[in-house]
Enzyme design. Structure first.
Site, PDB file in Angstrom:
ATOM      1  N   HIS A 125     -12.895  -3.999   4.124  1.00 39.38           N
ATOM      2  CA  HIS A 125     -11.439  -4.243   4.075  1.00 39.38           C
ATOM      3  C   HIS A 125     -10.778  -3.882   5.408  1.00 39.38           C
ATOM      4  CE1 HIS A 125      -7.361  -3.385   1.850  1.00 39.38           C
ATOM      5  NE2 HIS A 125      -7.199  -3.940   3.027  1.00 39.38           N
ATOM      6  N   HIS A 142      -2.578   1.257   8.585  1.00 38.37           N
ATOM      7  CA  HIS A 142      -3.696   0.541   7.967  1.00 38.37           C
ATOM      8  C   HIS A 142      -3.800  -0.826   8.628  1.00 38.37           C
ATOM      9  CE1 HIS A 142      -6.259  -1.661   5.364  1.00 38.37           C
ATOM     10  NE2 HIS A 142      -5.268  -2.420   4.906  1.00 38.37           N
ATOM     11  N   HIS A 191      -6.892  -4.227   9.912  1.00 38.32           N
ATOM     12  CA  HIS A 191      -8.166  -4.901   9.613  1.00 38.32           C
ATOM     13  C   HIS A 191      -8.921  -5.205  10.911  1.00 38.32           C
ATOM     14  CE1 HIS A 191      -5.843  -6.716   5.881  1.00 38.32           C
ATOM     15  NE2 HIS A 191      -6.097  -5.433   5.727  1.00 38.32           N
ATOM     16  N   GLU A 193       0.834  -1.209   0.000  1.00 37.30           N
ATOM     17  CA  GLU A 193       0.000   0.000   0.000  1.00 37.30           C
ATOM     18  C   GLU A 193       0.867   1.257   0.000  1.00 37.30           C
ATOM     19  OE1 GLU A 193      -3.166   0.002  -0.410  1.00 37.30           O
ATOM     20  OE2 GLU A 193      -4.040  -1.816   0.457  1.00 37.30           O
TER      21      GLU A 193
HETATM   22  O1  2HA Z   1      -0.515  -5.154   3.255  1.00 41.25           O
HETATM   23  O2  2HA Z   1      -3.528  -5.062   4.280  1.00 41.25           O
HETATM   24  O3  2HA Z   1      -4.359  -3.790   2.119  1.00 41.25           O
HETATM   25  C1  2HA Z   1      -1.603  -5.943   3.322  1.00 41.25           C
HETATM   26  C2  2HA Z   1      -2.852  -5.170   3.284  1.00 41.25           C
HETATM   27  C3  2HA Z   1      -3.237  -4.550   2.017  1.00 41.25           C
HETATM   28 ZN    ZN Z   2      -5.489  -4.270   4.057  1.00 41.11          ZN
END
Ligand code: 2HA
Ligand code: ZN
Length: 270
Positions: free
Chosen positions: A215, A142, A144, A119
């Site tokens: 996501h 970032h 999840h 990313e």
């Molecule tokens: O790097 O989460 O969105 C792995 C991720 C991509």
């Molecule tokens: Zn991701």
């Protein structure tokens, strides 16, 4: 092994803060396999000796030209690297990169030739935007988060600020510590330029944390701890909502009057 962090206490602290957060992301179950990425702008910690360091790998195209990043340095998690590994050894699972003068390529200068996060274009585009705006924010995360991502599967929650208000109303701390709420970006291909552009648009709309539908989330902050804490308080609220639902009722949420009181006491926007 020699490291760029040797005898550089401030830089080392910044990188070890990333490692600490990477450990939290893994412990929370938000970082399956190589999921998630972290980048921090470390340009302020760069001395003449670092500026003179030779690259340890060939220059790579960023995939975008980012004029405000000329001569900037970042610590980035490595692509395909695991947060749980980075937590133990940040310089073997991430690297320090220098943006070249054309603002379109980077080179890795330390410690190992670990290619940065998939990313990278979105992370660097966001840093470019932040610098252009005169922001003091240095970190982007970032990840999840399970409960927040689960909520993003319901289109009703994706209307502007529906989720923000619902999450704020679950516990007083959430608005106090994530006062700008949660921006929403509709589903887009991971790593795409479209996703990067939409993320910047949401940050420009004054959000520090942005949901990538189905996501994950993308957060920016002064430092990596601040970015993590905002995601953490939002996810805590999501947990409370889901726990109430799984006990068979819809939580009342704090009233508008109670929310206004919090905003007044904590000097938050109403
Ligand atoms: O790097 O989460 O969105 C792995 C991720 C991509
Ligand atoms: Zn991701």
């Amino acid at each position: 092994m020699k490291s760029i962090l040797d005898n550089r206490e401030v830089l080392a602290k910044k990188v070890y803060d990333v490692a600490e957060v990477a450990g939290y992301l893994w412990q929370k179950g938000w970082a399956e396999r190589n999921g998630g990425n972290i980048t921090i702008n470390i340009t302020d910690q760069v001395d003449d000796e670092i500026r003179a360091m030779k690259a340890i790998a060939e220059p790579v195209a960023i995939g975008a030209t980012l004029p405000h990043l000329k001569g900037c340095y970042f610590y980035c998690k490595g692509t395909n690297r695991r947060m749980r590994d980075l937590a133990r050894d940040p310089m073997a699972n991430g690297s320090v990169i220098r943006i070249l003068d054309d603002c379109a390529h980077y080179e890795i200068i330390a410690d190992a030739p670990v290619k940065p996060t998939s990313e990278l274009p979105s992370h660097l585009s966001v840093h470019n935007y932040l610098i252009a705006k005169g922001s003091t924010y240095k970190a982007s995360v970032h990840t999840h988060p399970i409960s927040l991502v689960a909520m993003s599967h319901n289109p009703w929650f994706l209307e502007k600020d529906v989720l923000t208000n619902l999450l704020w109303s679950m516990i007083p701390e959430t608005k106090a510590f994530c006062p700008r709420g949660l921006g929403i970006v509709p589903y887009m291909l991971p790593s795409s330029v479209e996703l990067a552009d939409a993320t910047i648009k949401a940050i420009d709309d004054n959000y520090d944390v942005v949901m990538w539908e189905k996501h994950g989330v993308f957060a920016v902050g002064e430092d990596v701890m601040e970015a993590f804490d905002m995601i953490d308080v939002l996810d805590k609220s999501a947990h409370i909502y889901i726990d109430a639902k799984s006990m068979g009722f819809t939580p009342d949420g704090m009233s508008q009057e109670q929310m206004n009181e919090i905003s007044t006491v904590f000097h938050l926007p109403k």
